[in-house]
Design a protein around this motif. Sequence first.
Motif, PDB file in Angstrom:
ATOM      1  N   TYR A  64       5.858   3.460  -6.722  1.00 37.77           N
ATOM      2  CA  TYR A  64       5.010   2.364  -6.252  1.00 37.77           C
ATOM      3  C   TYR A  64       4.600   2.575  -4.797  1.00 37.77           C
ATOM      4  CZ  TYR A  64       3.327  -2.195  -4.867  1.00 37.77           C
ATOM      5  OH  TYR A  64       2.548  -3.202  -4.364  1.00 37.77           O
ATOM      6  N   LEU A  65       5.568   2.858  -3.922  1.00 40.63           N
ATOM      7  CA  LEU A  65       5.271   3.008  -2.498  1.00 40.63           C
ATOM      8  C   LEU A  65       4.332   4.184  -2.235  1.00 40.63           C
ATOM      9  CD1 LEU A  65       8.775   2.276  -0.924  1.00 40.63           C
ATOM     10  CD2 LEU A  65       6.786   0.747  -1.045  1.00 40.63           C
ATOM     11  N   GLU A  66       4.545   5.300  -2.915  1.00 42.66           N
ATOM     12  CA  GLU A  66       3.666   6.453  -2.720  1.00 42.66           C
ATOM     13  C   GLU A  66       2.248   6.147  -3.172  1.00 42.66           C
ATOM     14  OE1 GLU A  66       5.707   9.645  -4.725  1.00 42.66           O
ATOM     15  OE2 GLU A  66       6.911  10.125  -2.938  1.00 42.66           O
ATOM     16  N   ALA A  67       2.096   5.477  -4.316  1.00 41.15           N
ATOM     17  CA  ALA A  67       0.757   5.127  -4.807  1.00 41.15           C
ATOM     18  C   ALA A  67       0.074   4.121  -3.875  1.00 41.15           C
ATOM     19  CB  ALA A  67       0.849   4.563  -6.222  1.00 41.15           C
ATOM     20  N   ALA A  68       0.822   3.100  -3.425  1.00 38.42           N
ATOM     21  CA  ALA A  68       0.240   2.078  -2.546  1.00 38.42           C
ATOM     22  C   ALA A  68      -0.124   2.650  -1.186  1.00 38.42           C
ATOM     23  CB  ALA A  68       1.216   0.914  -2.387  1.00 38.42           C
ATOM     24  N   ALA A  69       0.694   3.570  -0.671  1.00 40.08           N
ATOM     25  CA  ALA A  69       0.426   4.164   0.644  1.00 40.08           C
ATOM     26  C   ALA A  69      -0.745   5.140   0.593  1.00 40.08           C
ATOM     27  CB  ALA A  69       1.672   4.876   1.165  1.00 40.08           C
ATOM     28  N   ALA A  70      -1.063   5.662  -0.592  1.00 42.79           N
ATOM     29  CA  ALA A  70      -2.151   6.630  -0.722  1.00 42.79           C
ATOM     30  C   ALA A  70      -3.539   5.976  -0.716  1.00 42.79           C
ATOM     31  CB  ALA A  70      -1.971   7.435  -2.010  1.00 42.79           C
ATOM     32  N   LEU A  71      -3.593   4.670  -0.921  1.00 41.98           N
ATOM     33  CA  LEU A  71      -4.889   3.986  -0.922  1.00 41.98           C
ATOM     34  C   LEU A  71      -5.446   3.906   0.498  1.00 41.98           C
ATOM     35  CD1 LEU A  71      -4.104   1.066  -3.375  1.00 41.98           C
ATOM     36  CD2 LEU A  71      -5.671   2.964  -3.791  1.00 41.98           C
ATOM     37  N   PRO A  72      -6.765   3.973   0.628  1.00 43.35           N
ATOM     38  CA  PRO A  72      -7.352   3.845   1.971  1.00 43.35           C
ATOM     39  C   PRO A  72      -7.224   2.407   2.475  1.00 43.35           C
ATOM     40  CG  PRO A  72      -9.079   3.916   0.314  1.00 43.35           C
ATOM     41  CD  PRO A  72      -7.779   4.168  -0.409  1.00 43.35           C
ATOM     42  N   PRO A  73      -7.182   2.233   3.804  1.00 49.09           N
ATOM     43  CA  PRO A  73      -7.132   0.863   4.346  1.00 49.09           C
ATOM     44  C   PRO A  73      -8.398   0.105   3.953  1.00 49.09           C
ATOM     45  CG  PRO A  73      -6.906   2.505   6.098  1.00 49.09           C
ATOM     46  CD  PRO A  73      -7.189   3.241   4.833  1.00 49.09           C
ATOM     47  N   PRO A  74      -8.309  -1.202   3.862  1.00 50.35           N
ATOM     48  CA  PRO A  74      -9.502  -1.979   3.517  1.00 50.35           C
ATOM     49  C   PRO A  74     -10.563  -1.844   4.599  1.00 50.35           C
ATOM     50  CG  PRO A  74      -7.655  -3.430   4.051  1.00 50.35           C
ATOM     51  CD  PRO A  74      -7.140  -2.023   4.079  1.00 50.35           C
ATOM     52  N   THR A  75     -11.824  -1.773   4.155  1.00 52.72           N
ATOM     53  CA  THR A  75     -12.920  -1.670   5.119  1.00 52.72           C
ATOM     54  C   THR A  75     -13.450  -3.040   5.504  1.00 52.72           C
ATOM     55  OG1 THR A  75     -14.479  -1.434   3.284  1.00 52.72           O
ATOM     56  CG2 THR A  75     -13.652   0.594   4.310  1.00 52.72           C
ATOM     57  N   ALA A  76     -13.173  -4.029   4.677  1.00 52.79           N
ATOM     58  CA  ALA A  76     -13.614  -5.391   4.963  1.00 52.79           C
ATOM     59  C   ALA A  76     -12.423  -6.320   4.801  1.00 52.79           C
ATOM     60  CB  ALA A  76     -14.726  -5.796   3.996  1.00 52.79           C
ATOM     61  N   PRO A  77     -12.414  -7.418   5.553  1.00 51.98           N
ATOM     62  CA  PRO A  77     -11.295  -8.348   5.393  1.00 51.98           C
ATOM     63  C   PRO A  77     -11.281  -8.942   3.989  1.00 51.98           C
ATOM     64  CG  PRO A  77     -12.973  -9.244   6.869  1.00 51.98           C
ATOM     65  CD  PRO A  77     -13.380  -7.847   6.532  1.00 51.98           C
ATOM     66  N   ALA A  78     -10.103  -9.259   3.542  1.00 52.76           N
ATOM     67  CA  ALA A  78      -9.953  -9.868   2.224  1.00 52.76           C
ATOM     68  C   ALA A  78     -10.591 -11.249   2.215  1.00 52.76           C
ATOM     69  CB  ALA A  78      -8.481  -9.978   1.879  1.00 52.76           C
ATOM     70  N   ILE A  79     -11.059 -11.638   1.062  1.00 54.65           N
ATOM     71  CA  ILE A  79     -11.672 -12.958   0.899  1.00 54.65           C
ATOM     72  C   ILE A  79     -10.558 -13.947   0.595  1.00 54.65           C
ATOM     73  CG2 ILE A  79     -13.275 -14.324  -0.480  1.00 54.65           C
ATOM     74  CD1 ILE A  79     -14.730 -11.647  -1.091  1.00 54.65           C
ATOM     75  N   ALA A  80     -10.452 -14.980   1.402  1.00 53.38           N
ATOM     76  CA  ALA A  80      -9.392 -15.975   1.205  1.00 53.38           C
ATOM     77  C   ALA A  80      -9.650 -16.773  -0.053  1.00 53.38           C
ATOM     78  CB  ALA A  80      -9.330 -16.897   2.412  1.00 53.38           C
ATOM     79  N   ASP A  81      -8.595 -17.148  -0.705  1.00 54.49           N
ATOM     80  CA  ASP A  81      -8.671 -17.965  -1.902  1.00 54.49           C
ATOM     81  C   ASP A  81      -9.025 -19.391  -1.492  1.00 54.49           C
ATOM     82  OD1 ASP A  81      -8.336 -19.237  -4.327  1.00 54.49           O
ATOM     83  OD2 ASP A  81      -6.150 -19.146  -4.255  1.00 54.49           O
ATOM     84  N   PRO A  82     -10.147 -19.938  -1.988  1.00 58.55           N
ATOM     85  CA  PRO A  82     -10.531 -21.291  -1.576  1.00 58.55           C
ATOM     86  C   PRO A  82      -9.518 -22.356  -1.996  1.00 58.55           C
ATOM     87  CG  PRO A  82     -12.004 -20.460  -3.298  1.00 58.55           C
ATOM     88  CD  PRO A  82     -11.090 -19.338  -2.916  1.00 58.55           C
ATOM     89  N   ALA A  83      -8.711 -22.067  -3.018  1.00 52.87           N
ATOM     90  CA  ALA A  83      -7.716 -23.043  -3.457  1.00 52.87           C
ATOM     91  C   ALA A  83      -6.509 -23.076  -2.527  1.00 52.87           C
ATOM     92  CB  ALA A  83      -7.263 -22.719  -4.886  1.00 52.87           C
TER      93      ALA A  83
END
Length: 146
Positions: free
Chosen positions: A22-41
């Motif tokens: 899990y950690l190796e797969a998650a660390a291999a992803l590129p950083p987000p280029t845009a901020p996450a969209i907050a959940d309106p709820a």
Amino acid sequence: MTERANRTPSWVIDIAESLRDYLEAAAALPPPTAPAIADPAGSGWYAEAPDGPPAGRTPWVHLRDIAVSCMDEVIVVAFRWRPDDPATAPRYLLPLTTTQTDSTTGTDELITRLDLFLDSGHWREQHTYPIGNRTSVVVVPERRRA
């Protein structure tokens, strides 16, 4: 030094292997280029931007040089933290335990604990202890049971 037989239970080995994957797969992803969209709820969840490429998230995108090992019923995660200067970055050793003997629930518990702890922003200042040779032990505070 006396050599002793490895007494790590198979369920701990399964959790350690699953956690490492899990950690190796998650660390291999590129950083987000845009901020996450907050959940309106306001539930605390977030969504990736529509039509965006897959991207990782904090704290996982900050991990590098990940290794996971186990000794008896203790799982040790070793890593470097990407924001640190590569020339001086310490290796962090973070021991973890779980009472969950099922590989899925045990891994999920450790991932959740690591996520909350590493995302706190203060773990390096408050919970690391240098032991020499650019290595620090990270102590996750004991979980408080209700």
